[in-house]
Design a protein around this motif. Sequence first.
Motif, short mmCIF file in Angstrom:
data_model
loop_
_atom_site.label_atom_id
_atom_site.label_comp_id
_atom_site.label_asym_id
_atom_site.label_seq_id
_atom_site.Cartn_x
_atom_site.Cartn_y
_atom_site.Cartn_z
N PHE A 213 0.68 -0.91 -0.21
CA PHE A 213 -0.27 -0.07 -0.10
C PHE A 213 1.12 1.38 -0.07
CE2 PHE A 213 -2.38 -3.38 2.37
CZ PHE A 213 -4.26 -3.05 1.18
N GLN A 218 5.55 -2.68 4.26
CA GLN A 218 4.69 -2.10 5.74
C GLN A 218 5.60 -3.38 6.72
OE1 GLN A 218 2.13 1.74 5.71
NE2 GLN A 218 1.14 -0.06 4.15
N ASP A 518 -2.62 -5.80 11.49
CA ASP A 518 -2.63 -6.76 10.63
C ASP A 518 -1.26 -7.91 11.82
OD1 ASP A 518 -0.59 -4.96 9.96
OD2 ASP A 518 -0.50 -5.85 7.66
N SER A 522 3.26 -4.27 12.78
CA SER A 522 3.12 -2.89 12.90
C SER A 522 2.93 -2.76 13.89
CB SER A 522 1.70 -3.43 12.27
OG SER A 522 2.64 -2.97 10.09
N PHE A 568 -5.36 -0.56 11.42
CA PHE A 568 -4.23 -1.22 10.65
C PHE A 568 -4.49 -2.15 8.83
CE2 PHE A 568 -0.12 -1.27 9.00
CZ PHE A 568 0.25 -0.47 8.55
N ASN A 569 -4.62 -1.65 8.16
CA ASN A 569 -5.16 -3.35 6.99
C ASN A 569 -5.40 -4.15 7.78
OD1 ASN A 569 -4.02 -4.42 5.41
ND2 ASN A 569 -2.31 -4.54 5.21
N GLN A 589 -10.66 2.80 8.83
CA GLN A 589 -9.11 2.22 8.39
C GLN A 589 -8.29 3.02 7.73
OE1 GLN A 589 -13.60 -0.18 6.60
NE2 GLN A 589 -11.75 -1.70 7.21
N HIS A 590 -7.00 2.67 7.80
CA HIS A 590 -6.16 3.04 6.56
C HIS A 590 -4.94 1.53 6.71
CE1 HIS A 590 -6.95 7.32 7.58
NE2 HIS A 590 -7.12 6.63 9.02
N ASN A 591 -4.08 1.80 5.70
CA ASN A 591 -3.45 0.97 4.73
C ASN A 591 -2.16 1.73 4.93
OD1 ASN A 591 -3.93 2.15 2.89
ND2 ASN A 591 -5.80 0.18 2.12
#
Length: 722
Positions: A213, A218, A518, A522, A568-569, A589-591
Amino acid sequence: MASWCLISGLIRRLKCGRGPPDNPLKVLASMRDGFANVASQRDLVYAPRMSYMMTRLFHVSRNDCGKRKPKGTQQKRNPLKMNKKSGLERATVHNEMTIIELSQALKKSTDHVYEVLMSVPNTDDYDHDEAVLDRATITNVVKRSGMIPEFVGRKEKKSGTESQNKDVVRQPAPDPDVLVKRPAVVTIMGHVDHGKTTLLDRLRNSNIVDREFGGITQHIGAFLVTLESGESICFLDTPGHAAFSAMRSRGAHLTDIIVLVVAADDGVMQQTLESIQLAKSTGVPLIVAINKIDKNNADVERAKNMLLEHQIMLEEFGGDVQAVPISALQGTNLLELQEAIVTQAELMSLRGDPVGLVEGSVVEARLDSKRGRLVTAVIQRGTLKRGDILVAGTAMAKVRGMFDDLNQPVQQVLPGNPVEILGFKETPSAGDEILQVASESEAKSALAWRHAQQMLRKQEEDSMVISEKREEHHKDYHAQLVARREAGFYRQRRRGLRTSEQQEESDDPQFSLILKGDVDGSVEAILDTLDTYRSKKCRLDIIHFGVGNITESDVEMASAFKGEIYAFNVEVPSKVMELAKGKGVKIRQHNVIYRLFDDLKEGINAKLPKLQEDVVIGEAKVLQVFQVTLPNKKRTFVAGCRCTHGNLSKKFGVKVLRNDETIYEGQILSLKHFKDEVDSIKKEQECGVSLDDPDIVFQPQDQIISFEVKDIDQEIDWDPGF
């Protein structure tokens, strides 16, 4: 004496075997009369003994009613057991007890201890359950609770009952005869967007970049690459972003060789320097890949000179570090880079033990919604097979499945190879050591020992923190106490009514959040960045964090604390999303990590109260002052003014300034242009101004400023470094 003789005769009668008298009630009646008629001092002396004899009269054992014992035989006399209870219960206590421990010793509630402490002097700082009391305070509390303190030593384990160390450790060095050649573990490191993942993509002819992403790596991934020469190399691709420094550190400790990617157009950057320091601290050999030589602004020599400035001695400068100019995008000089890696690996003579117990390291751990916990690892010793029992940190696994980097199942994994393991009951932390054990019982014993050691370490850390905070609190408290006593009053007890200071603290803005990621790495990177939050404008409260998808319990917890969920993801199931909408809980929600922190800063800014700012609408200068009489015969002052800027308006507030000092702030009562009452005056017009306070006396050269109060947004004073 008559009563005493009567009792003695009765006892002798029983011991001689003649039995009790025919009518014992008459005997008792006569004894009662004898006690009532005791008059002499001698009878008073023997009265207690007579009472004892009367008690024993009807409790004589039948064994005593037998034959007499021979003369000279000493009779065995049972000592008289007196139950001497004082009426006060004893409390077993020891030095340095906490409030909750003392309440347990007294068999009372903690509220009882707090209430007693209110009557004990110099106990204001004992305001929480873990506060440690001194010996004098413990004695006072026990006595005021109606008990007697009995001090004993702390209960310690005896040497014979101490728990044995049942932990598992790495095996001794293997026999050199069983060692075989293994693939080299190579970590690709460098600054963000310098082409690390593109290089790995070229080496394994895959398309990793498209799956990342925002175009940045990441996670830390492990992949096995088979070169054209037939050699196999295990590559670790680490993130280059500033937030993932812990991941890069783990990659450096797992690796045999570090390939440092430096962009020819940028040169040495911040994360490049960090990678160099990691290589030096771990003693891992370094190979430099100068990437992006196909760009127009590429300067290979400049990049080499920058490396030389940071003590990276390349071979062309007389050092031992190989440097290969490449273009990962075009595939230029990749064969030369592969040969450099193989040459370095041959010089290191990397060997592994394929027959011993399995040893390895956790690279990454994640929770898959369909398959469960998946742990990416690099095997360093032994051959991993299905059914093996592993211990990693405080988690254990019975291997149920193994997958390679292409997600294909494998039957066994040799040293130097990466693998994804299925079967862990708990999620281990990235960087944990993986060790194989013979049985599940041995694994459980090792985990129990590790959990116990964790608890001991936590207790020691908590004890140190409590001691530091107590000392700091004592210093602040005594300083404030001296100041208050000098002022002539004392502070209210914290267990009583809430003070104004506590009320102000509770009114401060607070932003509560739940973090779900995830993979463990992270989440760790985000938490490390959140640790840099030091702003006093808004308190940041992390309610919960973890690995895996968002669950209904997360939503319930966020609703209870009025917080938000940052994902996160990870996925959000439809049921969870519906529950969050019903509860009014926001799920963000973010990636991409820097977008998550931008959103977080906006959310914190929204919690900050508005600031009020005075916006100047117009200004006027007082030229002359008039005194007028109002209909109620009260005199007031009117300022003859000229508007010099903007306009004056009755609907806005005004300030009167004299020598740059505000002498009045309020509203305009009357605003006239010549004889007409108006609502506003424009620039360069003359007017008469009277205020709603008739006692204000104007003077020539005073300034009248018309202003409007507007609310402006605050911004948090926190820079996460992005």
